[in-house]
Design a protein around this motif. Structure first.
Motif, PDB file in Angstrom:
ATOM      1  N   ASP A  10      -0.012 -18.223  -2.604  1.00 52.93           N
ATOM      2  CA  ASP A  10      -0.451 -16.985  -3.245  1.00 52.93           C
ATOM      3  C   ASP A  10      -1.929 -16.735  -2.984  1.00 52.93           C
ATOM      4  OD1 ASP A  10       2.098 -16.524  -4.223  1.00 52.93           O
ATOM      5  OD2 ASP A  10       1.645 -17.245  -6.245  1.00 52.93           O
ATOM      6  N   VAL A  11      -2.743 -17.787  -3.045  1.00 57.38           N
ATOM      7  CA  VAL A  11      -4.177 -17.654  -2.776  1.00 57.38           C
ATOM      8  C   VAL A  11      -4.383 -17.213  -1.334  1.00 57.38           C
ATOM      9  CG1 VAL A  11      -6.351 -18.925  -2.523  1.00 57.38           C
ATOM     10  CG2 VAL A  11      -4.928 -19.277  -4.554  1.00 57.38           C
ATOM     11  N   GLU A  12      -3.736 -17.893  -0.401  1.00 55.25           N
ATOM     12  CA  GLU A  12      -3.889 -17.560   1.025  1.00 55.25           C
ATOM     13  C   GLU A  12      -3.456 -16.139   1.329  1.00 55.25           C
ATOM     14  OE1 GLU A  12      -3.494 -19.853   4.232  1.00 55.25           O
ATOM     15  OE2 GLU A  12      -4.353 -21.627   3.308  1.00 55.25           O
ATOM     16  N   ALA A  13      -2.428 -15.657   0.633  1.00 55.94           N
ATOM     17  CA  ALA A  13      -1.911 -14.306   0.872  1.00 55.94           C
ATOM     18  C   ALA A  13      -2.732 -13.244   0.140  1.00 55.94           C
ATOM     19  CB  ALA A  13      -0.444 -14.227   0.443  1.00 55.94           C
ATOM     20  N   GLY A  14      -3.691 -13.674  -0.676  1.00 54.62           N
ATOM     21  CA  GLY A  14      -4.530 -12.724  -1.378  1.00 54.62           C
ATOM     22  C   GLY A  14      -3.903 -12.137  -2.628  1.00 54.62           C
ATOM     23  N   ARG A  15      -2.802 -12.719  -3.080  1.00 57.16           N
ATOM     24  CA  ARG A  15      -2.113 -12.165  -4.246  1.00 57.16           C
ATOM     25  C   ARG A  15      -2.878 -12.360  -5.556  1.00 57.16           C
ATOM     26  NH1 ARG A  15       2.525 -13.399  -0.947  1.00 57.16           N
ATOM     27  NH2 ARG A  15       2.536 -15.605  -1.498  1.00 57.16           N
ATOM     28  N   GLU A  64      -1.086 -22.179  -3.763  1.00 61.55           N
ATOM     29  CA  GLU A  64      -1.881 -22.140  -2.539  1.00 61.55           C
ATOM     30  C   GLU A  64      -1.424 -21.013  -1.621  1.00 61.55           C
ATOM     31  OE1 GLU A  64      -1.631 -26.127  -0.996  1.00 61.55           O
ATOM     32  OE2 GLU A  64      -2.778 -26.937  -2.695  1.00 61.55           O
ATOM     33  N   GLU A 123     -11.236 -10.824  -9.025  1.00 58.07           N
ATOM     34  CA  GLU A 123     -12.248  -9.763  -9.097  1.00 58.07           C
ATOM     35  C   GLU A 123     -12.406  -9.257 -10.527  1.00 58.07           C
ATOM     36  OE1 GLU A 123     -15.287  -7.541  -8.531  1.00 58.07           O
ATOM     37  OE2 GLU A 123     -14.555  -8.882  -6.981  1.00 58.07           O
ATOM     38  N   ASN A 131      -6.364 -12.100  -5.634  1.00 56.09           N
ATOM     39  CA  ASN A 131      -7.689 -11.507  -5.473  1.00 56.09           C
ATOM     40  C   ASN A 131      -8.033 -10.521  -6.577  1.00 56.09           C
ATOM     41  OD1 ASN A 131      -7.862 -13.041  -3.185  1.00 56.09           O
ATOM     42  ND2 ASN A 131      -7.809 -11.333  -1.743  1.00 56.09           N
ATOM     43  N   ALA A 132      -7.087  -9.682  -6.963  1.00 59.18           N
ATOM     44  CA  ALA A 132      -7.361  -8.683  -8.005  1.00 59.18           C
ATOM     45  C   ALA A 132      -7.688  -9.367  -9.326  1.00 59.18           C
ATOM     46  CB  ALA A 132      -6.175  -7.743  -8.163  1.00 59.18           C
TER      47      ALA A 132
END
Length: 68
Positions: A43-48, A41, A54, A50-51
């Motif tokens: 990691d998700v919140e920090a955007g780790r 959670e 995508e 996202n790549a």
């Protein structure tokens, strides 16, 4: 946690009865899973992630994903 603490934990676990060890395994699995969930959670919140997300979406758009 210092080495003495880890050694104390190892010693204590090694002295558990089969029933206690079984209960400890259940507790530890739940404890470990909860910690993993918290890290995920964060990691998700920090955007780790996202790549990765995508890239997966791009593969989907390109038709590179198949149904199983």
């Amino acid at each position: 946690m210092n080495m003495n603490t880890l050694q104390e934990i190892e010693r204590a676990v090694s002295q558990l009865s089969e029933k206690e060890l079984s209960a400890f395994r259940v507790w530890f699995a739940e404890f470990d899973a909860a910690n993993w969930d918290k890290q995920f959670e964060a990691d998700v919140e920090a955007g780790r992630l996202n790549a990765f997300a995508e890239r997966a979406l791009q593969h989907l758009r390109e038709g590179r994903c198949t149904d199983l």
